[in-house]
Design a protein around this motif. Sequence first.
Motif, short mmCIF file in Angstrom:
data_model
loop_
_atom_site.label_atom_id
_atom_site.label_comp_id
_atom_site.label_asym_id
_atom_site.label_seq_id
_atom_site.Cartn_x
_atom_site.Cartn_y
_atom_site.Cartn_z
N ALA A 14 2.88 -1.56 4.09
CA ALA A 14 2.37 -0.05 3.79
C ALA A 14 3.52 1.01 3.96
CB ALA A 14 1.37 0.19 4.71
N LEU B 208 0.85 -1.21 0.00
CA LEU B 208 -0.17 -0.22 0.00
C LEU B 208 0.92 1.18 -0.04
CD1 LEU B 208 -2.69 -0.98 2.69
CD2 LEU B 208 -2.95 -1.23 0.26
N ALA B 209 0.92 2.18 -1.28
CA ALA B 209 1.60 3.22 -1.43
C ALA B 209 0.71 4.36 -1.63
CB ALA B 209 3.05 2.93 -1.98
N GLN C 37 -4.00 6.27 8.33
CA GLN C 37 -2.84 5.39 8.15
C GLN C 37 -3.01 4.22 8.59
OE1 GLN C 37 -0.32 8.74 9.65
NE2 GLN C 37 0.40 8.95 7.79
N ALA C 38 -2.39 3.14 7.82
CA ALA C 38 -2.10 1.97 8.40
C ALA C 38 -1.30 1.71 9.68
CB ALA C 38 -1.84 0.77 7.16
N VAL D 265 1.53 -4.36 7.88
CA VAL D 265 0.36 -3.91 8.44
C VAL D 265 0.12 -4.82 9.63
CG1 VAL D 265 -1.83 -3.52 8.11
CG2 VAL D 265 -0.43 -2.97 6.22
N LEU E 86 -5.77 6.06 1.69
CA LEU E 86 -5.63 4.49 1.76
C LEU E 86 -6.96 4.08 1.62
CD1 LEU E 86 -3.66 2.66 2.84
CD2 LEU E 86 -4.46 2.97 5.37
N SER F 114 0.90 6.05 3.48
CA SER F 114 -0.13 4.97 3.82
C SER F 114 0.12 4.40 5.16
CB SER F 114 -0.10 3.72 2.85
OG SER F 114 -0.78 4.54 1.73
N SER F 115 1.49 4.77 5.69
CA SER F 115 1.97 3.71 6.87
C SER F 115 2.01 5.02 8.03
CB SER F 115 3.29 3.31 6.62
OG SER F 115 4.37 4.24 6.42
N THR G 85 1.17 -0.01 11.48
CA THR G 85 2.29 -1.03 10.89
C THR G 85 3.37 -1.26 12.08
OG1 THR G 85 3.90 0.86 9.88
CG2 THR G 85 2.31 -0.36 8.34
#
Length: 544
Positions: A421, A212-213, A404-405, A413, A385, A425-426, A407
């Motif tokens: 991620a 995920l980016a 944001q995920a 994740v 996301l 996204s992270s 991680t």
Amino acid sequence: MNQLLPPLHQKNPIASMEFTLASSASAKTALLSCRQMGLGSPKLPNVWRRSSWRSRSSRRNTSLRTVAMSTTAGLVNNMEAPEANAQNVNYMWPDKKRPRICIIGGGFGGLYTALRLESLVWPDDKKPQVVLIDQSERFVFKPLLYELLSGEVEAWEIAPQFSDLLANTGVRFFKDRVKCLYPCDHLGTNAPTAGTVHLESGLLIEYDWLVLAIGAEAKLDIVPGAADYALPFYTLEDAHRVDKKLRELERKNFGKDSAIRVAVVGCGYGGVELAATISERLQQKGIVQAINVDKTILSNAPAGNREAALKVLSSRKVQLILGYFVRCITKGNEPQTDAEPGSIDSAADHSESVTLELQPAERGLQGQTIRADIVLWTIGSKPLLPQLEPSDKPYDIPLNARGQAETDETLRVKGHPRIFAVGDSSTLRDRNGKLLPATAQVAFQQADFAGWNLWAAINDRPLLPFRYQNLGEMMTLGKYDAAVSPSFTDGLTLEGFVGHTARKIAYLIRLPTDKHRVQVGISWLLKSTVDSVATIQTMLTKAQ
């Protein structure tokens, strides 16, 4: 860290691709592979309903729910994806045995992860097949967007097409919109696939590993009127839109004794760079006002960068309105209190201007009202996301309050060992517990680690914990002017032409591929030579 990374190898030729049309029933079967885990069927998305980017995060619901990306169908190597209204199609990977990696988002995190994977040495039977999905056909080197306004760079130099960047790699590129995501890799399950990505064109892509980016977008919904009257500066399209608006205002005011009024909201790096670039472009024909809620600019920047910026903004007569925030933006030609009779702006035509109501951040100050012909918004961003459709099954991807995920330190994740991620996204923190900034530098480094950790996971090797190394901070302050504060030397700041040259070289090295670096380097060198000759001729003419 570099000594831990495998050496480069000769790239394999591009493998062929093929698509196999599937019936509606078989497409649904692919999408419902989670049934094999004994958890029941996830809710199928409505294929015909278009989605848009939405990121919902609240105290009661901070988990991932649905996916949406805005693009149209397309593919590298003259391959075509199905039309948006076509029947569902299953993407058939060229090799059924080799690992399948799907990367969503082609920004710094996504593209550089793909290129990192391509550069690593793989056993023949484990070299992954990589698919990259993005909403645009171009990669955008965002730190150089400001140079578009000053005319220093051309669009192709900072926004090359993915088809050109990936031409000599095995990475497949899809220009499409991700509609829904069905991960099946939550802990304690043993599914034949880690999940399925459902593109809006109807294409279904099963994967073994997912990255995920997706990045972020400007957040304009925090102030009434901002979405209607303010222009963000976040994408290539935003930069073109701002440049077009400035050109229109310059033509409209050509030959007139009136100034173009520009309001820049926010005095972080983005706001200061915009204010410096535009004030240099407009010179005496513009009035640039920069608004910031703090009582200083660049509050988190090195002192050297802040001092260099203040010096440049002062020399270009940029008006700093500090300690205020924008309450609302409205359409209208309100009277301007700071325009004196006989000034360059007193007779200006601002019939299409907007009004910004400013409220003090602290007590003791009175509110202000300013007028602007163009408002540039540089504060706030929201991650793009994807969100899964509501389900009572344990597929939810944990999100923080910003969307944001969550991680772990290896960029995986939490609860999903097959999903990584990176970038916006992270969510990761530095050694002091502070959230890492959403910058290109962070995304660069995370992409490097994500690529390596995917290699390690596929080859049953231990994963490396991500450790962010701050290499310094750079900012442009106009044409041939910049400030660079490297982290390895305390108190050192390169300013002016020296800083500008150091910044351009640093970013030239960071461009995605060797071929593009050479092309851009030659272009910049030729431009610099022409400008130098023109400067010498001007000096000689004045001396005569």
